[in-house]
Design a protein around this motif. Structure first.
Motif, short mmCIF file in Angstrom:
data_model
loop_
_atom_site.label_atom_id
_atom_site.label_comp_id
_atom_site.label_asym_id
_atom_site.label_seq_id
_atom_site.Cartn_x
_atom_site.Cartn_y
_atom_site.Cartn_z
N GLU A 127 -0.12 -7.49 13.17
CA GLU A 127 -1.73 -8.20 12.67
C GLU A 127 -3.28 -8.36 13.19
N LEU A 186 -6.39 0.53 1.48
CA LEU A 186 -5.53 -0.38 0.80
C LEU A 186 -6.28 -1.49 -0.39
N GLY A 187 -7.00 -1.23 0.16
CA GLY A 187 -8.58 -1.84 0.08
C GLY A 187 -9.70 -2.06 0.81
N THR A 245 -9.81 -5.50 2.10
CA THR A 245 -10.09 -6.72 2.73
C THR A 245 -8.75 -6.34 4.07
N VAL A 246 -8.88 -7.40 4.53
CA VAL A 246 -7.89 -7.56 5.64
C VAL A 246 -6.21 -8.00 5.33
N LEU A 247 -5.79 -7.18 5.29
CA LEU A 247 -4.50 -7.27 4.55
C LEU A 247 -3.18 -7.88 5.82
N ARG A 248 -2.33 -8.15 5.96
CA ARG A 248 -1.16 -8.95 6.78
C ARG A 248 -0.53 -7.39 6.58
N THR A 251 1.92 -7.44 3.86
CA THR A 251 1.01 -7.53 3.00
C THR A 251 0.31 -6.23 2.52
N THR A 274 2.41 -2.78 0.19
CA THR A 274 1.64 -3.02 -0.82
C THR A 274 1.34 -0.85 -0.36
#
Lengths: 243, 243
Positions: B196, B217-218, B220-223, B226, B230
């Motif tokens: 995290e 992966l984009g 945004t900050v991902l959990r 996720t 992805t």
């Protein structure tokens, strides 16, 4: 993770210098996050605006936290909007779907009623879903909370009026690859994901007649929430590749 | 969904004509699936073999179901293998990670111990995880159950011997796009996903020194879960695009 934690504060349009967090957010700040007076936070309003906040006061019951706000920033929503319309899987699976799709960048969500739908959202579903989305926005530092639309039958979707700047994509084992899409100048991409038992053959006919684009997400049979999350992710990856 | 439901039956190598399901699978067949004598099922052994089964007998306590097996099929495992190594998110998030990654096509899983790991898997975790993977295989009709490896420190992974036919990919906001990868003739793709709080700066140095490939992966900050799902999905989509 030294970035200040995010809290939801709807109504920042007038850019107030002081703001009282709602009871639920206040409790979260003082309780599980253990923040104190003087700590830095970020407040977002869910429609594109964020502000740097500092905790000014909290009452003894920790139900009201007052913060000072400064350093306002507003961002437009990304285009095309990613509008997921999915059958509603049961229980926690729907929470997972909404959580992950929001983290990734979904902008609109419509529960889709299909012939084989096993779960129809109740009256209080939208409020519960919005809570999940708010938490996902905090996690992923996304200032836009996805909009939740009323539950809609597939037929209404496929026969409804469509803008030329809208594209409709369906996850289907027989589909092509995302990279073959042409998605220039779109306002909205609608992603349709069926229920556990798949779309019925009548529904598949409706989908074909509506001029949708079929995209295969691989060769395995995916649960609704896995297909939904994968489709959102693949669509966003595809869009990023174009820019 | 008229395809027969799947049940797990390890040890089909000798291609037996009759097979007794284990108590847990028997209970599942007779109880929640409500199948009866004469019903069709598919039995899979988790290492590539499936057989068409028919329910022959079940005892009164529904703990022992005997099936007749025929029409054996064996498939090789897909190459390159997709080996996910991730920090372990808490509770249900880890279950979601394993469930979805298995549905998508993960072939190996290693729990990754990082500086900021908040969760270290206990002794009974592997058995629980395998159960989740078996259910995901049934759901997605995948005859191969992912292998679960022992928990490993990131340093061991990044300094370990690597085959030329292995590639290591890390999810990182500063990375490039998946489509820029060259992944010909690989046996294994290792996907590293941090905890995290992200990898520490010392860990990021280790990752860079190990000659890994960073993929974004984009924005945004991902959990963790996720990001893991992805990354598995994007890697498989990329591989399918090459073939």
């Amino acid at each position: 993770m030294t970035a200040p934690p995010w809290f939801y504060g709807p109504g920042l349009k007038e850019r107030p210098a002081f703001f009282d967090l709602a009871p639920e957010e206040s409790r979260h700040l003082a309780g599980s996050r253990r923040l104190r007076v003087g700590d830095d936070i970020t407040v977002f309003d869910g429609v594109g605006t964020t502000a740097a906040g500092q905790v000014l006061e909290m009452d003894s019951r920790q139900l009201k936290v007052r913060v000072a706000l400064a350093g306002y920033q507003s961002v437009d929503e990304d285009l095309p909007r990613i509008h997921l319309m999915s059958a509603v899987p049961k229980g926690d699976r729907q929470s997972t779907l909404l959580d992950m799709a929001t983290q990734l960048g979904m902008s609109d969500y419509t529960p889709l009623l299909c012939e084989r739908s096993t779960s129809v959202p109740g009256e209080r579903a939208a409020a519960r879903w919005q809570r999940i989305m708010i938490e996902a926005c905090k996690q992923s530092r996304r200032p836009w909370i996805p909009r939740i639309h009323s539950a809609t039958g597939l037929k209404t979707v496929t026969t409804g009026k469509r803008s030329v700047r809208q594209m409709m994509i369906v996850a289907d084992l027989t589909g092509g690859r995302m990279s073959q899409l042409s998605a220039l100048y779109l306002d909205e991409i609608v992603l349709l994901v069926g229920p556990e038992g798949g779309f019925s053959s009548a529904e598949i006919d409706q989908i074909h007649e509506a001029g949708t684009t079929l995209v295969a997400l691989g060769s395995t049979v995916l649960r609704t929430e896995t297909a939904a999350v994968t489709l959102v992710s693949a669509t966003l990856n595809f869009l990023r590749g174009r820019s």
